[in-house]
Design a protein around this motif. Sequence first.
Motif, PDB file in Angstrom:
ATOM      1  N   UNK A   1      47.530  33.792  47.002  1.00 31.30           N
ATOM      2  CA  UNK A   1      48.600  34.244  46.112  1.00 31.30           C
ATOM      3  C   UNK A   1      48.404  35.681  45.662  1.00 31.30           C
ATOM      4  N   UNK A   2      49.524  36.339  45.406  1.00 34.66           N
ATOM      5  CA  UNK A   2      49.509  37.657  44.771  1.00 34.66           C
ATOM      6  C   UNK A   2      49.089  37.484  43.315  1.00 34.66           C
ATOM      7  N   UNK A   3      48.254  38.377  42.812  1.00 32.58           N
ATOM      8  CA  UNK A   3      47.810  38.292  41.422  1.00 32.58           C
ATOM      9  C   UNK A   3      48.962  38.662  40.491  1.00 32.58           C
ATOM     10  N   UNK A   4      49.359  37.754  39.569  1.00 33.19           N
ATOM     11  CA  UNK A   4      50.439  38.105  38.642  1.00 33.19           C
ATOM     12  C   UNK A   4      50.021  39.225  37.697  1.00 33.19           C
ATOM     13  N   UNK A   5      50.995  39.972  37.227  1.00 34.10           N
ATOM     14  CA  UNK A   5      50.710  41.148  36.404  1.00 34.10           C
ATOM     15  C   UNK A   5      49.899  40.802  35.157  1.00 34.10           C
ATOM     16  N   UNK A   6      50.236  39.683  34.517  1.00 34.82           N
ATOM     17  CA  UNK A   6      49.514  39.344  33.278  1.00 34.82           C
ATOM     18  C   UNK A   6      48.033  39.081  33.539  1.00 34.82           C
ATOM     19  N   UNK A   7      47.738  38.520  34.744  1.00 34.14           N
ATOM     20  CA  UNK A   7      46.339  38.251  35.065  1.00 34.14           C
ATOM     21  C   UNK A   7      45.600  39.545  35.432  1.00 34.14           C
ATOM     22  N   UNK A   8      46.315  40.475  36.103  1.00 31.49           N
ATOM     23  CA  UNK A   8      45.720  41.786  36.390  1.00 31.49           C
ATOM     24  C   UNK A   8      45.333  42.471  35.088  1.00 31.49           C
ATOM     25  N   UNK A   9      46.247  42.468  34.128  1.00 34.25           N
ATOM     26  CA  UNK A   9      45.975  43.119  32.843  1.00 34.25           C
ATOM     27  C   UNK A   9      44.815  42.438  32.113  1.00 34.25           C
ATOM     28  N   UNK A  10      44.748  41.119  32.251  1.00 34.81           N
ATOM     29  CA  UNK A  10      43.692  40.384  31.564  1.00 34.81           C
ATOM     30  C   UNK A  10      42.325  40.687  32.175  1.00 34.81           C
ATOM     31  N   UNK A  11      42.287  40.757  33.512  1.00 32.00           N
ATOM     32  CA  UNK A  11      41.019  40.979  34.202  1.00 32.00           C
ATOM     33  C   UNK A  11      40.579  42.436  34.124  1.00 32.00           C
ATOM     34  N   UNK A  12      41.537  43.364  34.243  1.00 35.64           N
ATOM     35  CA  UNK A  12      41.193  44.792  34.281  1.00 35.64           C
ATOM     36  C   UNK A  12      41.383  45.491  32.950  1.00 35.64           C
ATOM     37  N   UNK A  13      41.957  44.798  31.976  1.00 36.00           N
ATOM     38  CA  UNK A  13      42.372  45.475  30.754  1.00 36.00           C
ATOM     39  C   UNK A  13      41.270  46.194  30.028  1.00 36.00           C
ATOM     40  N   UNK A  14      40.064  45.591  29.972  1.00 37.38           N
ATOM     41  CA  UNK A  14      38.987  46.179  29.186  1.00 37.38           C
ATOM     42  C   UNK A  14      38.577  47.530  29.749  1.00 37.38           C
ATOM     43  N   UNK A  15      38.537  47.620  31.083  1.00 36.06           N
ATOM     44  CA  UNK A  15      38.155  48.899  31.690  1.00 36.06           C
ATOM     45  C   UNK A  15      39.274  49.914  31.580  1.00 36.06           C
ATOM     46  N   UNK A  16      40.553  49.429  31.655  1.00 35.51           N
ATOM     47  CA  UNK A  16      41.678  50.349  31.670  1.00 35.51           C
ATOM     48  C   UNK A  16      42.031  50.873  30.283  1.00 35.51           C
ATOM     49  N   UNK A  17      41.640  50.159  29.213  1.00 33.75           N
ATOM     50  CA  UNK A  17      42.040  50.549  27.865  1.00 33.75           C
ATOM     51  C   UNK A  17      40.901  51.185  27.101  1.00 33.75           C
ATOM     52  N   UNK A  18      39.897  51.619  27.793  1.00 36.75           N
ATOM     53  CA  UNK A  18      38.763  52.279  27.141  1.00 36.75           C
ATOM     54  C   UNK A  18      39.251  53.541  26.423  1.00 36.75           C
TER      55      UNK A  18
END
Length: 617
Positions: free
Chosen positions: A160-177
């Motif tokens: 499956x394609x990763x849904x946007x909410x899961x991308x944000x959840x998994x990558x959010x900590x690194x992206x919102x530094x």
Amino acid sequence: MTTATAEHFEGAAEGYQDLGWPVFPVRGKIPATKNGCLDATTEPWRAWPRSATGVGFATGTVSGIWVLDLDSEEAERRWETMQDEHGERIATVTAKTGKGFHVYFKMPPGRDIRNSAGKVGPGIDVRGTGGYVVLPPSAHPDGGVYEWVRDRSPDDFPVAVTPRWLVDLVCGRADTRTNAPALGEVIGEGGRNATLTSLAGTLRRRGMSEEAIAAALHVENRGRCVPPLPAVEVDAIASSVARYVPSAGSTPDGTPRFGGASYELLNVGQLEDRPVAESLITGLFPEGALISLFGAPGSGKSFAALDWGMCVAGGEPWAGRAVGQGGVVYVSGEGSGGLGQRIRAWRDCHPMAEVSDIYFLLDAVPLMDHQAVLRFVATIRDRVPNPKLVVFDTLARCTLGADENSARDMGLAIHGADIVRRELGCAVLLIHHTNASGDRERGSTALRGAVDVLMSLRTDERGITLKCEKSKDSEPFDDIRLKLSKRLDSAVLTPDFDVGVRGDFLTARQVETLRSLHISALDDGLTVSTWLEVSGQKSSSFYGHRKSLVDKGFVRQHREGRGARYTVTAKGEAALTPLTPSHSNGTLELAGTSLPPLPPLLGGGECGVKVGKDEER
């Protein structure tokens, strides 16, 4: 329960490799190879370890797949709640582990998912770039086996394609530094390998040992890299740089400094056990080879190099020859001049090709500057998954200031190319010019002596001929006739004879699977279980072959789901017709029928382009 053997797991690995999944042997949950998941490959293993108890799968950018690891019933319930909160239940490839599940997703475009523990939720881990999971039917350390959830294996269901909410959840900590250290202190993705390699080079020039370099790099990696590189990659950088001789001088006790790695001596048995290189382009050159192609201006050498690069990046057959797939880096030392038009023309000529992992550097890499070469290698490690081919176009541009007639200068350049080969495990192609008389490559014979394969492009009134001038470890291939044809606003180099179109190439095992169906099938075909039985193949390999044969049109599937039956198509019957050699071009053609021609050329004279010295280097 029947005890699984190493052959069983090796067969399972081959089935996954047929799907394009990079795998490696494991013992329990521990890699059974020297470099761990970095040894994962889609190529067959030459010597599968007898002690292996399963198959590992490299996650992240190398495979294009990441995995959510649910390690308990509580984690499973939490995952179901998360999906309900976002209004969807995600159907995807899923495996049963000892106490939980592995849930597979495609890597999101433009985002890198790294390993983490508990970041998504308690008991929910992430396996991404730099990580791995163990695949069914591997033995679990607790005594059971890994199994695919019913109807959720990669043979039955798409990832499956990763849904946007899961991308944000998994990558959010690194992206919102927001509280990053001051400028110059943080090393972000895309620059970590290059920066640490440069630091290692500085330390090595000052005489530091591999152990000291590694210790310093680990400190910098933990303190400045966001996110940090895996420890094994940091150790690899230190080991790589430590092979080179430090700056001249003496140690404190007055003895001269001699750098470099220790020497490894092999006995006869060890030499015989060394794996034979697989072909990168069948019949032309092997993986990991040092290759040179020379020709006069206008002979099409840059078109040939681009064609090979695009074919390797897409796993696209070239001139009727199978091609190994992997990442490609094309160094265009003379800038972009016409590259965009050539790529569009190539794509127009290969409309079904899926090419993504080819990268272009519109500047020269100074091959005689070995520190610069190491920085180039570090950049590739950071950006390019599974590199298979690096093209330097041209050698002259990448050796500015060198005396091409000097064996010393050419030796330094060749060593630079060898650094790329050794560090990345890829083939290197050097594009070169002819001498004044046009009968051989320009400059010192050191190049001819060093390369594994030397080829030339020669033009005459009939067209273009690709000739093998030298093949160190195999018989030279027969001359191959080519033609440079107008396409859109550029041109493409194509075979001057008919070859099979994309999709008409089968491995030997796929042919045997097809033959077993052809021999045993009744008028209404065979069920999948009967076909598996008569094929004599391991199930892990068989299902991958079945999928390829159906997808390529050699086998027809009648009905979906339970009760489906399979028959050989007319195309499949033609593929089983004995092969006979054709003419002098070294290809094969079907007896009693002809292979489909290449797609017809599109565009007339009004959209063509004159190919001359200003277009071809």
